[in-house]
Design an enzyme around this catalytic site. Structure first.
Site, PDB file in Angstrom:
ATOM      1  N   SER A 125       0.820  -1.215   0.000  1.00 54.64           N
ATOM      2  CA  SER A 125       0.000   0.000   0.000  1.00 54.64           C
ATOM      3  C   SER A 125       0.852   1.262   0.000  1.00 54.64           C
ATOM      4  O   SER A 125       1.918   1.316   0.635  1.00 54.64           O
ATOM      5  CB  SER A 125      -0.905   0.006   1.237  1.00 54.64           C
ATOM      6  N   GLU A 127       0.156   3.720   1.642  1.00 49.52           N
ATOM      7  CA  GLU A 127       0.155   4.225   3.012  1.00 49.52           C
ATOM      8  C   GLU A 127       1.487   3.942   3.718  1.00 49.52           C
ATOM      9  O   GLU A 127       1.811   4.591   4.710  1.00 49.52           O
ATOM     10  CB  GLU A 127      -0.992   3.594   3.800  1.00 49.52           C
ATOM     11  N   TYR A 159      -2.259   0.231  10.315  1.00 54.28           N
ATOM     12  CA  TYR A 159      -2.470  -0.432   9.021  1.00 54.28           C
ATOM     13  C   TYR A 159      -1.209  -0.363   8.170  1.00 54.28           C
ATOM     14  O   TYR A 159      -0.755  -1.371   7.605  1.00 54.28           O
ATOM     15  CB  TYR A 159      -3.635   0.226   8.292  1.00 54.28           C
TER      16      TYR A 159
END
Length: 348
Positions: A125, A127, A159
């Site tokens: 990801s 992120e 996450y």
């Protein structure tokens, strides 16, 4: 006939990837965690396909992973399973770690011990970058910020930390055990099949409800949003699963950023969504709720997809404007009453 296993098949990406692989003649085993409520809505159009097999499994249980992979004997394994909501990860960091981080490690361990090792794809990801970025300088003297495969990681949520652990585990097993293992560092990708808790779908479903209310002389509460100024690189999930597939068709395994190369703020997404129903002044319909701000914000994400363009011959086909329009129009067509729209469009 080639065989694939998709962990996390009931999600947005899993359903689109299933569509793609089945269209290419694959036999697909989709793995879904057992829940008390039906979570197969995105797969409803596939459940009667003879080459699609939906099974129950849990990547946090290594025994479950072992049984699934040794029975299916796949040529390719795609790990799309995760607790994928960033906000939720702050409230449930342990669960996020177990599913998103440890789950990937369980799959890698099982593959390492298989006689015929399948190729492995890990959904990483953007992120993971957090607030880390590079500067790109152009010939006219201007510059822009971006993230690519060489940008340092600086995760800003549980996450992102769990995703980074899975990303590094994939690279480690590739180097240490000669696994064909790739990570796709996917930037934000949305679609008509996006979950309701994500801000993009929250916006488009509200716009659909507002369109209905205005047409019928009714009123609905204002839309509650958080930070409108976060900037994201948004693409369509249908494009991004093609990049996943292409990674496992290469001669050598590697990691790739999958992105559009453009960035847009949440406010721009809102503006485009409201334009779809002829509203050019959205401020009267939203309210800012500071409770929806993340404890640690990621202000800017813009991926550089040059490596994927060059080595995978991959480019996104859906523009930002078309993405928003598709989502809004789908929600208008499928809604029933104030945020209870259901259903997905069958893939073409």
């Amino acid at each position: 006939m080639k065989r694939a296993v998709i962990f996390g098949v009931t999600g947005q990406d899993g359903s689109y990837l299933s569509d793609l692989l089945l269209s290419l003649g694959y036999k697909v085993t989709g793995v879904a965690r057992r829940t008390s409520c039906d979570n197969t809505l995105r797969l409803a159009h596939l459940l009667h396909c003879k080459r699609f097999n939906l099974v129950q499994g849990d990547i946090t249980d290594v025994g479950s992973v072992y049984r699934i992979l040794n029975k299916a004997k796949p040529h390719e394994v795609y790990n799309l399973a995760a607790q994928s909501h960033v906000w939720t990860s702050f409230d449930q960091p342990g669960l996020t770690w177990d599913v998103t981080g440890k789950g990937c490690l369980n799959i890698l361990e099982v593959i390492r011990d298989m006689n015929k090792r399948p190729r492995f794809y890990q959904a990483s990801s953007s992120e993971m970058f957090g607030d880390s970025m590079e500067l790109m300088y152009f010939e006219d003297g201007s510059h822009g910020k971006y993230q690519d495969e060489n940008t340092a990681f600086n995760p800003q949520s549980p996450y992102a930390i769990a995703k980074l652990a899975a990303h590094h585990a994939t690279g480690l097993y590739r180097r240490s055990y000669d696994l064909f293992a790739c990570s796709g560092i996917l930037f934000n990708h949305e679609s008509e099949r996006r979950g309701d808790r994500f801000v993009t779908r929250k916006v488009t479903r509200y716009v659909a409800d507002l369109d209905y209310a205005l047409a019928n002389g009714e009123q609905i509460p204002k839309l509650r949003l958080g930070n409108l100024y976060s900037e994201r690189d948004w693409g369509h999930a249908e494009d991004y699963v093609k990049a996943m597939f292409l990674m496992l068709q290469q001669d050598k395994p590697d990691d790739y950023v999958v992105a559009t190369g453009e960035t847009h703020s949440v406010e721009e997404f809102v503006i485009q969504a409201f334009k779809c129903i002829g509203i050019y002044d959205y401020e009267d319909y939203i309210t800012i709720d500071e409770k929806l701000y993340r404890p640690s914000e990621v202000p800017y994400l813009r991926g550089s997809p040059f490596k994927a363009n060059d080595f995978l011959d991959w480019k996104p086909e859906t523009s930002f404007t078309d993405l928003v329009r598709r989502m809004v129009h789908h929600d208008i067509q499928s809604r029933s009453k104030y945020g209870t729209s259901e259903g997905i469009s069958n893939p073409s």
